[in-house]
Design an enzyme around this catalytic site. Structure first.
Site, PDB file in Angstrom:
ATOM      1  N   ASP A  92       0.628  -1.105   0.249  1.00 38.10           N
ATOM      2  CA  ASP A  92       0.392   0.218  -0.069  1.00 38.10           C
ATOM      3  C   ASP A  92       0.768   1.276  -0.052  1.00 38.10           C
ATOM      4  O   ASP A  92       0.391   2.309  -0.407  1.00 38.10           O
ATOM      5  CB  ASP A  92      -0.935  -0.172   0.931  1.00 38.10           C
ATOM      6  N   GLU A 111       0.185 -12.562   4.674  1.00 39.67           N
ATOM      7  CA  GLU A 111       1.473 -12.159   4.750  1.00 39.67           C
ATOM      8  C   GLU A 111       2.772 -11.710   4.343  1.00 39.67           C
ATOM      9  O   GLU A 111       3.821 -11.945   4.665  1.00 39.67           O
ATOM     10  CB  GLU A 111       1.126 -10.704   3.205  1.00 39.67           C
TER      11      GLU A 111
END
Length: 262
Positions: A92, A111
């Site tokens: 992001d 993740e």
């Protein structure tokens, strides 16, 4: 096909195709979650189908696992893999030190586990994700449902002593109900604006009762692949970047020891 894509999707596609080159026969590969990672999975699926690429993928979410199976990638668990050769995922935000904010897709826990269990982490992204200081994108923090209000209060109190520009904490929703992660937890999004010390923030958050993990990925990323809408790609490697930062300037005097004469 590419002419029909939006500029953003062309950039993601370019980055994904370049990052797919990191995957070789016989590898165990972590497969990220999110829109950019989905492009990677599709690219790898094409190589499996058209070029006979043989590797095993460890998905970081149920969504990624479903897509990987659809495109013909062999899917295994992290426990079955033991250790991974490379993990390829989106981000992001990323800064000049290759620190990341991840978790916009809600899979930050898996993740981070998968990325940490890899010899190399490659991030695929676009130029808009690069920032001078992390924090413009809300920082996700995964928390257990039990005592969530108390955990939220603890986080708000901790932010009071942190170098940030904002301190608003919101519960991520999925329609009218709280968002639920693959592990059955919830996510609190921290709207900080700017994080002055990301390493301190990560350590502080993970010490709070009720916090499972946070979306700051510090010292995890090794390579950033930046795709552009015109199909070009920039590749940055942490090793070469650190070498450039550490290299002393000798423009004024090639002899570094001149001033050390007794």
């Amino acid at each position: 096909m590419s002419s029909e894509l939006s500029a953003n999707d062309r950039a993601k596609n370019a980055a994904a195709r370049r990052a797919a080159d990191f995957v070789k026969d016989g590898m165990r590969v972590g497969l990220g979650t999110g829109s950019t990672a989905a492009w990677l999975v599709k690219c790898l699926g094409e190589r499996v189908r058209d070029n006979g690429l043989k590797f095993r993928g460890v998905p970081t979410s149920t969504r990624t696992a479903e897509l990987a199976r659809e495109v013909g990638i062999e899917v295994i668990t992290l426990d079955e893999a033991g250790w991974l050769d490379v993990t390829i995922d989106g981000a992001d935000e990323f800064d000049g030190d290759f620190n990341l904010i991840k978790g916009g897709g809600g899979a930050l826990l898996q993740e981070k586990i998968v990325a940490t269990a890899s010899d190399k982490m490659v991030v695929i992204t676009d130029p808009a994700k690069e920032v001078a200081s992390l924090g413009k994108f809300p920082l996700p923090v995964e928390v257990i449902p039990f005592g969530m209000r108390t955990t939220k209060t603890l986080i708000e109190d901790a932010l009071g002593s942190m170098d940030v520009s904002g301190r608003d904490v919101t519960l991520r929703m999925n329609g009218d109900a709280p968002y639920v992660t693959d592990e059955g937890n919830h996510i609190l999004d921290l709207h900080l604006g700017r994080i002055g010390n990301a390493r301190q923030m990560a350590l502080t958050l993970n010490q709070l009762p009720g916090v499972v993990e946070n979306g700051l990925f510090i010292d995890v990323c090794d390579v950033v692949v930046i795709g552009h809408s015109d199909g070009t790609v920039d590749l940055r490697d942490i090793t070469s970047t650190m070498a450039k930062q550490a290299r002393p300037s000798t423009e004024k005097n090639e002899n570094l020891f001149t001033d050390l004469d007794g």
